[in-house]
Design an enzyme around this catalytic site. Sequence first.
Site, PDB file in Angstrom:
ATOM      1  N   GLY A 258     -31.400   2.122  34.635  1.00 24.01           N
ATOM      2  CA  GLY A 258     -29.964   1.970  34.439  1.00 24.01           C
ATOM      3  C   GLY A 258     -29.345   3.152  33.714  1.00 24.01           C
ATOM      4  O   GLY A 258     -28.372   3.748  34.179  1.00 24.01           O
ATOM      5  N   ALA A 259     -29.919   3.514  32.573  1.00 23.34           N
ATOM      6  CA  ALA A 259     -29.360   4.591  31.773  1.00 23.34           C
ATOM      7  C   ALA A 259     -30.338   4.946  30.670  1.00 23.34           C
ATOM      8  O   ALA A 259     -31.328   4.242  30.470  1.00 23.34           O
ATOM      9  CB  ALA A 259     -28.023   4.170  31.161  1.00 23.34           C
ATOM     10  N   MET A 260     -30.037   6.028  29.947  1.00 22.30           N
ATOM     11  CA  MET A 260     -30.955   6.521  28.928  1.00 22.30           C
ATOM     12  C   MET A 260     -30.189   7.019  27.712  1.00 22.30           C
ATOM     13  O   MET A 260     -29.248   7.786  27.830  1.00 22.30           O
ATOM     14  CB  MET A 260     -31.824   7.633  29.537  1.00 22.30           C
ATOM     15  CG  MET A 260     -32.823   8.222  28.575  1.00 22.30           C
ATOM     16  SD  MET A 260     -34.019   6.971  28.014  1.00 22.30           S
ATOM     17  CE  MET A 260     -34.337   7.580  26.364  1.00 22.30           C
ATOM     18  N   GLU A 261     -30.681   6.603  26.545  1.00 22.92           N
ATOM     19  CA  GLU A 261     -29.960   6.796  25.284  1.00 22.92           C
ATOM     20  C   GLU A 261     -30.205   8.133  24.598  1.00 22.92           C
ATOM     21  O   GLU A 261     -30.122   8.212  23.364  1.00 22.92           O
ATOM     22  CB  GLU A 261     -30.353   5.659  24.328  1.00 22.92           C
ATOM     23  CG  GLU A 261     -31.816   5.691  23.818  1.00 22.92           C
ATOM     24  CD  GLU A 261     -32.798   4.828  24.586  1.00 22.92           C
ATOM     25  OE1 GLU A 261     -32.548   4.534  25.769  1.00 22.92           O
ATOM     26  OE2 GLU A 261     -33.833   4.449  24.005  1.00 22.92           O
ATOM     27  N   ASN A 262     -30.506   9.223  25.318  1.00 26.16           N
ATOM     28  CA  ASN A 262     -30.728  10.537  24.695  1.00 26.16           C
ATOM     29  C   ASN A 262     -29.679  10.811  23.620  1.00 26.16           C
ATOM     30  O   ASN A 262     -28.496  10.577  23.821  1.00 26.16           O
ATOM     31  CB  ASN A 262     -30.637  11.633  25.753  1.00 26.16           C
ATOM     32  CG  ASN A 262     -31.356  11.274  27.018  1.00 26.16           C
ATOM     33  OD1 ASN A 262     -32.554  11.037  27.003  1.00 26.16           O
ATOM     34  ND2 ASN A 262     -30.620  11.166  28.113  1.00 26.16           N
ATOM     35  N   GLU A 295     -26.618   1.506  25.579  1.00 27.87           N
ATOM     36  CA  GLU A 295     -27.079   2.877  25.284  1.00 27.87           C
ATOM     37  C   GLU A 295     -26.429   3.388  24.005  1.00 27.87           C
ATOM     38  O   GLU A 295     -27.072   4.049  23.197  1.00 27.87           O
ATOM     39  CB  GLU A 295     -26.789   3.818  26.458  1.00 27.87           C
ATOM     40  CG  GLU A 295     -27.352   3.377  27.815  1.00 27.87           C
ATOM     41  CD  GLU A 295     -28.811   2.962  27.807  1.00 27.87           C
ATOM     42  OE1 GLU A 295     -29.583   3.482  26.980  1.00 27.87           O
ATOM     43  OE2 GLU A 295     -29.180   2.092  28.622  1.00 27.87           O
ATOM     44  N   HIS A 298     -28.141   1.994  20.974  1.00 29.34           N
ATOM     45  CA  HIS A 298     -29.444   2.619  20.706  1.00 29.34           C
ATOM     46  C   HIS A 298     -29.338   3.744  19.668  1.00 29.34           C
ATOM     47  O   HIS A 298     -30.331   4.112  19.055  1.00 29.34           O
ATOM     48  CB  HIS A 298     -30.024   3.232  21.988  1.00 29.34           C
ATOM     49  CG  HIS A 298     -30.962   2.337  22.750  1.00 29.34           C
ATOM     50  ND1 HIS A 298     -31.960   1.603  22.145  1.00 29.34           N
ATOM     51  CD2 HIS A 298     -31.081   2.092  24.081  1.00 29.34           C
ATOM     52  CE1 HIS A 298     -32.641   0.942  23.079  1.00 29.34           C
ATOM     53  NE2 HIS A 298     -32.130   1.215  24.258  1.00 29.34           N
ATOM     54  N   GLU A 317     -35.896  -2.089  22.169  1.00 30.43           N
ATOM     55  CA  GLU A 317     -35.260  -2.656  23.364  1.00 30.43           C
ATOM     56  C   GLU A 317     -34.795  -4.098  23.164  1.00 30.43           C
ATOM     57  O   GLU A 317     -33.694  -4.465  23.551  1.00 30.43           O
ATOM     58  CB  GLU A 317     -36.170  -2.531  24.591  1.00 30.43           C
ATOM     59  CG  GLU A 317     -36.421  -1.086  25.029  1.00 30.43           C
ATOM     60  CD  GLU A 317     -35.162  -0.281  25.311  1.00 30.43           C
ATOM     61  OE1 GLU A 317     -34.070  -0.853  25.431  1.00 30.43           O
ATOM     62  OE2 GLU A 317     -35.265   0.967  25.389  1.00 30.43           O
TER      63      GLU A 317
HETATM   64 ZN    ZN Z   1     -32.614   0.212  26.000  1.00 33.07          ZN
END
Ligand code: ZN
Length: 856
Positions: A258-262, A295, A298, A317
């Site tokens: 879905g997405a990434m919290e960089n 995100e 996070h 998570e």
């Molecule tokens: Zn997550």
Amino acid sequence: MKPTQAPTIRLSDYTQPPFWIKTVDLHFTLHPTATRVRSTIEFTANSDRTDGPHDLRLHGQDLKLISAALNGTALKSDEILLDAEGLTIPADLVPQDGFTWTAEVEINPEANTSLNGLYMSNGMYCTQCEAEGFRKITYSYDRPDVMAIYTVSIDGDSPVLLSNGNKQGHGKWHDPHPKPAYLFALVAGDLVAHTDSFTTMSGREVALEIWVRPGDEDKCAYAMDALKRSMRWDEVEYGREYDLDLFMIVAVDDFNMGAMENKGLNIFNSKYVLASPQTATDRDYELIEGIIAHEYFHNWTGNRITCRDWFQLCLKEGLTVFRDQQFSGDERSHAVNRIENVLQLRARQFREDAGPLAHPLRPEEYIEINNFYTATVYEKGAEVIGMLRTLVGAENYRKALDLYFERHDNQACTIEHWIKVFEDACDTDLSQFALWYAQAGTPKIGVTERFEGDTLTLTFTQTNPDTPGQTDKKPQVVPIRTGFLGADGSEAAPEQLLTLTDNEQSFEINGLSAHPTVSYLRGFSAPVILNRTVDNATRAFLLTHDTDPFNQWEAGRDYAMSLLTDMATKGTNPDAAFTAAMLAVATNDALDPAFRALVLSLPSEDALAQSLFDAGQTPDPDAIHTARKSLAKAMADTMADDLPNLYASLAVSGPYTPDATDAGKRSLRAAVLSLISKHEPDCATARAQFAAADNMTEQLSALSTLISNGQGAEATATFYDQWKADRLVIDKWFTVQVSAAPPDTAVDVAKTLTQHPDFDWKNPNRYRSLIAGFAMMNPAGFHRKDGRGYEFFADWLIKLDPVNPQTTARMCGGFETWRRYDASRQGLMRKQLARIAALPNLSKDTAEITGKILGD
Ligand code: ZN
């Protein structure tokens, strides 16, 4: 199981690294097939590791090493031991009190189809480093307990060059917050920004930028609005303020999840950013809001406080899902959100927990960590935090979270740290509660009632089922919110929180004038399967009177489940009392339309199959499909006189807005449309809706109704012509055809669609829209007796595995339920699984999953 070379990683083997990293400086010279990465990494001694001297062992994968040096002295090639997983410099060459490592490597982003590491999507460079993608960018310690300060510079032709942190010039970035390598990100391309700003609670200005491909900039407003609401919410509810001058989101089309919290540079699957009323459904808007929030949240739960190792994944998570669910509940309707979350929990997590892939929230071993980004880690992880909050109370929960942020900021933590924070802040012993993290499987709760004098005695039993590798489980802590309803529907006694801690346990409720109707597990206060003996009259009573909206919905669903079970296994007829109760709900204007829509929607075919299996029966996918259709038909018959008026009354006037009120009306209206079509041989109402729709929600629900009634050919073609330039809408076009197709034609529809020029199967969204749309959303079509559904699915898993192992392994879950079915179907599914497992170059991702599913 096919012998595999890949080693098993064990929690019990955890050791700290021999060195820490202070700073990482990276310089990129971008090129599609030959990107150069120069790195300078400051290593320091780890004084906790007194067992030296230590080799320098760095992770690295698919890298071409150009040069390397220690403290400025070039290493000769015979001083570097290279292998497929990284490199080793022998201890005698490594200054044990700290040193500077410099290296240059070359990588090929264009050849990287795994979408892990640095890769290209539509001519744009982007990265995905969680869990272990950084090692495909350069040599380093790619493990979450090593946190460092990163400085990045990027050379390239692209007009936009992005990385984490604060901007120091074109393509120059500095991130002042120490972070693990998995949060590193880089993006470069021809992108445009939708910009805004946010003033934090302490008055700092934060620039907000959503970067998209030219042409998509008019589809960012909703995501931006959701971002600003998330930022404010985290300040108010958790006291968490954003910590950089800039927060960026980038939308990419090729993305595994879905997405990434960089840090400071979230990267999103474009389907969870881009929205317009014409192209996105109400559900899409809801998901965008939830994932943007997830995100963003996070940043504190994941980034500032991260995981010591990947076994602790649910630390970030589970908590972050819990937080995004709280947010969505606050922004929309708590009742509707809770029902939707539980539906999904049961569909995905209970299914997983009941099968060969069941694993504890904190697993003890893995072969490929990407296989553990599961419904259990995410969704059960969130449920466990919800239970903690229920047990300690909202105020104590906030106290514990304050302590967590204060005590563990900038640390890499474990579940033990998390539990200890609650024990200290709330002065309580959570040793038994911690079993939720260690024992897999969904607890089964039974209950009996006895009424004597003025006292109701409830006796509960708790069974924790065996799961792969785990037997003889201990009883867990199960908080059961329980209400007591009098005959007139009023609360006969105050609601109680009954907390189970034993395998058998009784509770007494005194001072009752009559045996009340008990409402168990209000709000679904624990992720358990509750079996109570209950008759249909009681279900109907609770559906009408329960003051807890979750349980009101649950009563209707339980009623439907019991009827459908009988219809599918004994061929009984639909029940008039049920359809009358549904009519009463459908036309009750005092109830939220979104809630009514959820009551009217029957349990899914997969939910019925699971429930039959749980009850010791063998589900027949065709009988389930037929039963569900005939119960819907019976509902339509009972409601025939009311449906047209109801349909008309639910029309939303004025311009489209995605808010919960209008979306609720549209969802009830879609449910009514589907019932109306049961009486219209030509589907006139659906045709009219399709022609008139000015938004995707109504256009797509009409198309789906037409297709499932065998009337969809013309609308399907019209829809394609209208939307062929919009990739996210064309994904929906693929899905609706395979999911709504009648079961006997579904596999042929799916096969034909794989020949379509727009079936770009290397794009994960497109692949899932068709392949998962068929295997997961058309159960009777997938489970056809002759096995052609299974064979088609396996063919495509085999095709994708060498290209994208991560997505292939995840999709193998389509086969995880094989044990539910009859011997013939079991044999056919096993045959396909064995065919996959036997492939000579199978990825370790897919080998691990197919091995587990086969269980031998
Ligand atoms: Zn997550």
